[in-house]
Design a protein around this motif. Structure first.
Motif, PDB file in Angstrom:
ATOM      1  N   ASP A   3     124.531 -18.268  30.117  1.00 18.59           N
ATOM      2  CA  ASP A   3     125.478 -17.616  31.026  1.00 18.59           C
ATOM      3  C   ASP A   3     126.224 -18.647  31.862  1.00 18.59           C
ATOM      4  OD1 ASP A   3     124.685 -15.109  30.148  1.00 18.59           O
ATOM      5  OD2 ASP A   3     123.204 -14.847  31.741  1.00 18.59           O
ATOM      6  N   ILE A   4     125.524 -19.676  32.277  1.00 21.23           N
ATOM      7  CA  ILE A   4     126.165 -20.723  33.080  1.00 21.23           C
ATOM      8  C   ILE A   4     127.156 -21.501  32.223  1.00 21.23           C
ATOM      9  CG2 ILE A   4     125.797 -22.737  34.547  1.00 21.23           C
ATOM     10  CD1 ILE A   4     122.897 -21.758  34.928  1.00 21.23           C
ATOM     11  N   LEU A   5     126.749 -21.855  31.019  1.00 19.43           N
ATOM     12  CA  LEU A   5     127.615 -22.643  30.150  1.00 19.43           C
ATOM     13  C   LEU A   5     128.868 -21.862  29.765  1.00 19.43           C
ATOM     14  CD1 LEU A   5     127.539 -25.488  29.019  1.00 19.43           C
ATOM     15  CD2 LEU A   5     126.357 -24.619  27.006  1.00 19.43           C
ATOM     16  N   GLU A   6     128.752 -20.531  29.697  1.00 25.17           N
ATOM     17  CA  GLU A   6     129.905 -19.719  29.324  1.00 25.17           C
ATOM     18  C   GLU A   6     130.952 -19.620  30.425  1.00 25.17           C
ATOM     19  OE1 GLU A   6     128.258 -16.022  27.944  1.00 25.17           O
ATOM     20  OE2 GLU A   6     128.284 -16.691  25.850  1.00 25.17           O
ATOM     21  N   THR A   7     130.659 -20.162  31.600  1.00 26.53           N
ATOM     22  CA  THR A   7     131.704 -20.239  32.637  1.00 26.53           C
ATOM     23  C   THR A   7     132.704 -21.348  32.319  1.00 26.53           C
ATOM     24  OG1 THR A   7     130.468 -21.785  34.053  1.00 26.53           O
ATOM     25  CG2 THR A   7     130.093 -19.418  34.393  1.00 26.53           C
ATOM     26  N   MET A   8     132.406 -22.175  31.324  1.00 30.51           N
ATOM     27  CA  MET A   8     133.323 -23.236  30.890  1.00 30.51           C
ATOM     28  C   MET A   8     134.278 -22.662  29.842  1.00 30.51           C
ATOM     29  SD  MET A   8     132.318 -26.949  29.273  1.00 30.51           S
ATOM     30  CE  MET A   8     131.579 -26.172  27.820  1.00 30.51           C
ATOM     31  N   THR A   9     135.561 -22.753  30.085  1.00 31.91           N
ATOM     32  CA  THR A   9     136.547 -22.179  29.178  1.00 31.91           C
ATOM     33  C   THR A   9     136.745 -23.071  27.953  1.00 31.91           C
ATOM     34  OG1 THR A   9     138.392 -23.318  30.238  1.00 31.91           O
ATOM     35  CG2 THR A   9     137.759 -21.163  31.150  1.00 31.91           C
ATOM     36  N   LEU A  38     128.244 -18.425  21.817  1.00 32.56           N
ATOM     37  CA  LEU A  38     128.838 -19.438  22.694  1.00 32.56           C
ATOM     38  C   LEU A  38     129.721 -20.384  21.896  1.00 32.56           C
ATOM     39  CD1 LEU A  38     129.006 -21.103  25.375  1.00 32.56           C
ATOM     40  CD2 LEU A  38     126.960 -22.308  24.581  1.00 32.56           C
ATOM     41  N   VAL A  39     129.212 -20.852  20.757  1.00 34.85           N
ATOM     42  CA  VAL A  39     129.991 -21.762  19.919  1.00 34.85           C
ATOM     43  C   VAL A  39     131.250 -21.067  19.410  1.00 34.85           C
ATOM     44  CG1 VAL A  39     129.995 -23.107  17.784  1.00 34.85           C
ATOM     45  CG2 VAL A  39     127.977 -23.128  19.268  1.00 34.85           C
ATOM     46  N   ARG A  40     131.106 -19.812  18.986  1.00 33.77           N
ATOM     47  CA  ARG A  40     132.260 -19.079  18.457  1.00 33.77           C
ATOM     48  C   ARG A  40     133.351 -18.922  19.515  1.00 33.77           C
ATOM     49  NH1 ARG A  40     129.880 -14.884  16.406  1.00 33.77           N
ATOM     50  NH2 ARG A  40     130.205 -15.312  14.202  1.00 33.77           N
ATOM     51  N   ARG A  41     132.975 -18.570  20.725  1.00 33.36           N
ATOM     52  CA  ARG A  41     133.992 -18.341  21.753  1.00 33.36           C
ATOM     53  C   ARG A  41     134.580 -19.647  22.271  1.00 33.36           C
ATOM     54  NH1 ARG A  41     131.486 -15.275  26.766  1.00 33.36           N
ATOM     55  NH2 ARG A  41     133.529 -15.736  27.686  1.00 33.36           N
ATOM     56  N   THR A  42     133.860 -20.764  22.042  1.00 35.61           N
ATOM     57  CA  THR A  42     134.342 -22.052  22.541  1.00 35.61           C
ATOM     58  C   THR A  42     135.202 -22.787  21.517  1.00 35.61           C
ATOM     59  OG1 THR A  42     132.345 -22.256  23.898  1.00 35.61           O
ATOM     60  CG2 THR A  42     133.651 -24.249  23.575  1.00 35.61           C
ATOM     61  N   ILE A  43     134.763 -22.828  20.255  1.00 34.34           N
ATOM     62  CA  ILE A  43     135.521 -23.590  19.248  1.00 34.34           C
ATOM     63  C   ILE A  43     135.912 -22.747  18.037  1.00 34.34           C
ATOM     64  CG2 ILE A  43     134.419 -25.746  19.923  1.00 34.34           C
ATOM     65  CD1 ILE A  43     132.781 -25.587  17.298  1.00 34.34           C
ATOM     66  N   GLY A  44     135.586 -21.453  18.014  1.00 31.21           N
ATOM     67  CA  GLY A  44     135.926 -20.625  16.866  1.00 31.21           C
ATOM     68  C   GLY A  44     135.195 -21.089  15.621  1.00 31.21           C
ATOM     69  N   ASN A  45     135.916 -21.191  14.507  1.00 27.24           N
ATOM     70  CA  ASN A  45     135.307 -21.582  13.239  1.00 27.24           C
ATOM     71  C   ASN A  45     135.559 -23.040  12.887  1.00 27.24           C
ATOM     72  OD1 ASN A  45     134.020 -19.134  12.503  1.00 27.24           O
ATOM     73  ND2 ASN A  45     135.994 -18.272  11.884  1.00 27.24           N
ATOM     74  N   LYS A  46     135.886 -23.852  13.893  1.00 28.50           N
ATOM     75  CA  LYS A  46     136.020 -25.283  13.646  1.00 28.50           C
ATOM     76  C   LYS A  46     134.649 -25.858  13.294  1.00 28.50           C
ATOM     77  CE  LYS A  46     139.527 -25.887  17.280  1.00 28.50           C
ATOM     78  NZ  LYS A  46     139.766 -26.537  18.611  1.00 28.50           N
ATOM     79  N   HIS A  47     134.662 -26.995  12.600  1.00 30.50           N
ATOM     80  CA  HIS A  47     133.409 -27.714  12.409  1.00 30.50           C
ATOM     81  C   HIS A  47     132.933 -28.239  13.761  1.00 30.50           C
ATOM     82  CE1 HIS A  47     132.489 -27.875   8.151  1.00 30.50           C
ATOM     83  NE2 HIS A  47     133.788 -27.936   7.898  1.00 30.50           N
ATOM     84  N   GLY A  48     131.627 -28.376  13.902  1.00 35.13           N
ATOM     85  CA  GLY A  48     131.083 -28.926  15.135  1.00 35.13           C
ATOM     86  C   GLY A  48     131.349 -30.420  15.226  1.00 35.13           C
ATOM     87  N   THR A  49     131.079 -30.978  16.391  1.00 32.14           N
ATOM     88  CA  THR A  49     131.246 -32.413  16.572  1.00 32.14           C
ATOM     89  C   THR A  49     130.295 -33.163  15.656  1.00 32.14           C
ATOM     90  OG1 THR A  49     129.715 -32.283  18.443  1.00 32.14           O
ATOM     91  CG2 THR A  49     132.061 -32.317  18.953  1.00 32.14           C
ATOM     92  N   GLY A  50     130.711 -34.335  15.240  1.00 33.07           N
ATOM     93  CA  GLY A  50     129.870 -35.139  14.357  1.00 33.07           C
ATOM     94  C   GLY A  50     129.763 -34.573  12.953  1.00 33.07           C
ATOM     95  N   GLY A  51     130.680 -33.604  12.597  1.00 32.45           N
ATOM     96  CA  GLY A  51     130.638 -33.038  11.259  1.00 32.45           C
ATOM     97  C   GLY A  51     129.586 -31.975  11.071  1.00 32.45           C
TER      98      GLY A  51
END
Length: 267
Positions: A91-97, A228-241
């Motif tokens: 919940d705290i991390l989701e305050t980051m847009t 959380l990942v979906r709302r932050t980066i969508g379907n992009k690959h994660g960092t570091g591949g």
């Protein structure tokens, strides 16, 4: 008024090594993006909780093999509460847009939460051993050796089978001496045995339900994490591949204790 601490006396800051701990939050963006501090703190706190979960699960294994029902129940209840705390921290991390994360995401370079070896250790300790995960654990990755050791060692599910044997239940020998590197998928013989225990040893239900709580808590953490990942980066690959959302979705409902789920319709 209390006396000031004497030189060399153990005080709060010294005991907790606060000067060191509070110096470990180092943003990589320059000038530092405001939300990068939150990102670092949350993930460092996660790693501390992961360390505590492993500490507790190791003790749980000892108590299971010693047949200590009440002792292991106490430890596993603590693990359950830690998992609830992990979920609430999202919940705290989701305050980051998303735009705030993007402002420093490139600075993460090849680092990724997918590289958390302590989380892999938790999965392996619980018996969630997916062979395909090993390809994401390259030589030289911090914590890889410990993760691989835990992959090769008996898991909590193995300890659980040993516990049931200490309670006088006729656990099949092949389950008591199973290959620790295999992924346990459940066994009808064990399901029948757990039902016998449910009917004849009702005090064991407390343990069974607490184990289910932990399994459910881990799945809840996975779900909140993938959202959380979906709302932050969508379907992009994660960092570091790292494989990102599609991979995380495939892991959502993989139980650590399949037999306890399989018998729910038989009560």
């Amino acid at each position: 008024m209390p006396d000031a601490p004497q030189t060399g006396q153990l005080d709060y800051a010294t005991y907790l090594e606060l000067p060191t701990m509070l110096s470990l939050q180092t943003p990589q963006s320059n000038p530092a993006e405001h939300d990068e501090m939150l990102f670092i703190v949350i993930h460092q706190v996660y790693e501390l909780w992961f360390k505590q979960i492993l500490h507790e699960l190791d003790l749980a294994g000892v108590r299971l093999r010693n047949g200590d029902l009440w002792g292991v129940a106490h430890v596993l209840k603590r693990v359950r509460m830690i998992l609830k705390t992990l979920v609430s921290q999202i919940d705290i991390l989701e305050t980051m847009t998303p735009s705030s994360f993007v402002s420093f995401r490139d600075r993460l370079d090849t680092s990724s939460g997918f590289q958390s070896m302590q989380f892999r250790c938790i999965e392996f300790r619980l018996g969630v051993k997916r062979e395909q995960v090993l390809k994401y654990l390259p030589e030289g990755l911090h914590g890889r050796d410990e993760a691989m050791d835990r992959y090769r060692q008996p898991s909590v599910i193995d300890d659980f089978h040993a516990f049931l044997a200490t309670q006088g239940l006729d656990v099949p020998e092949d389950l008591l001496h199973a290959d620790p590197e295999r992924r346990y998928q459940g066994d009808e013989r064990m399901q029948d045995l757990i039902l016998v225990a449910h009917e004849t040893r009702p005090e064991l239900d407390m343990l069974f339900e607490t184990m289910l709580d932990i399994d459910e808590g881990l799945q809840e953490w996975r779900y909140r994490h993938v959202q959380l990942v979906r709302r932050t980066i969508g379907n992009k690959h994660g960092t570091g591949g790292s494989p990102g959302v599609p991979y995380l979705e495939r892991t959502l409902f993989e139980p650590a204790f399949p037999d306890l789920w399989a018998i729910r319709h038989r009560f």
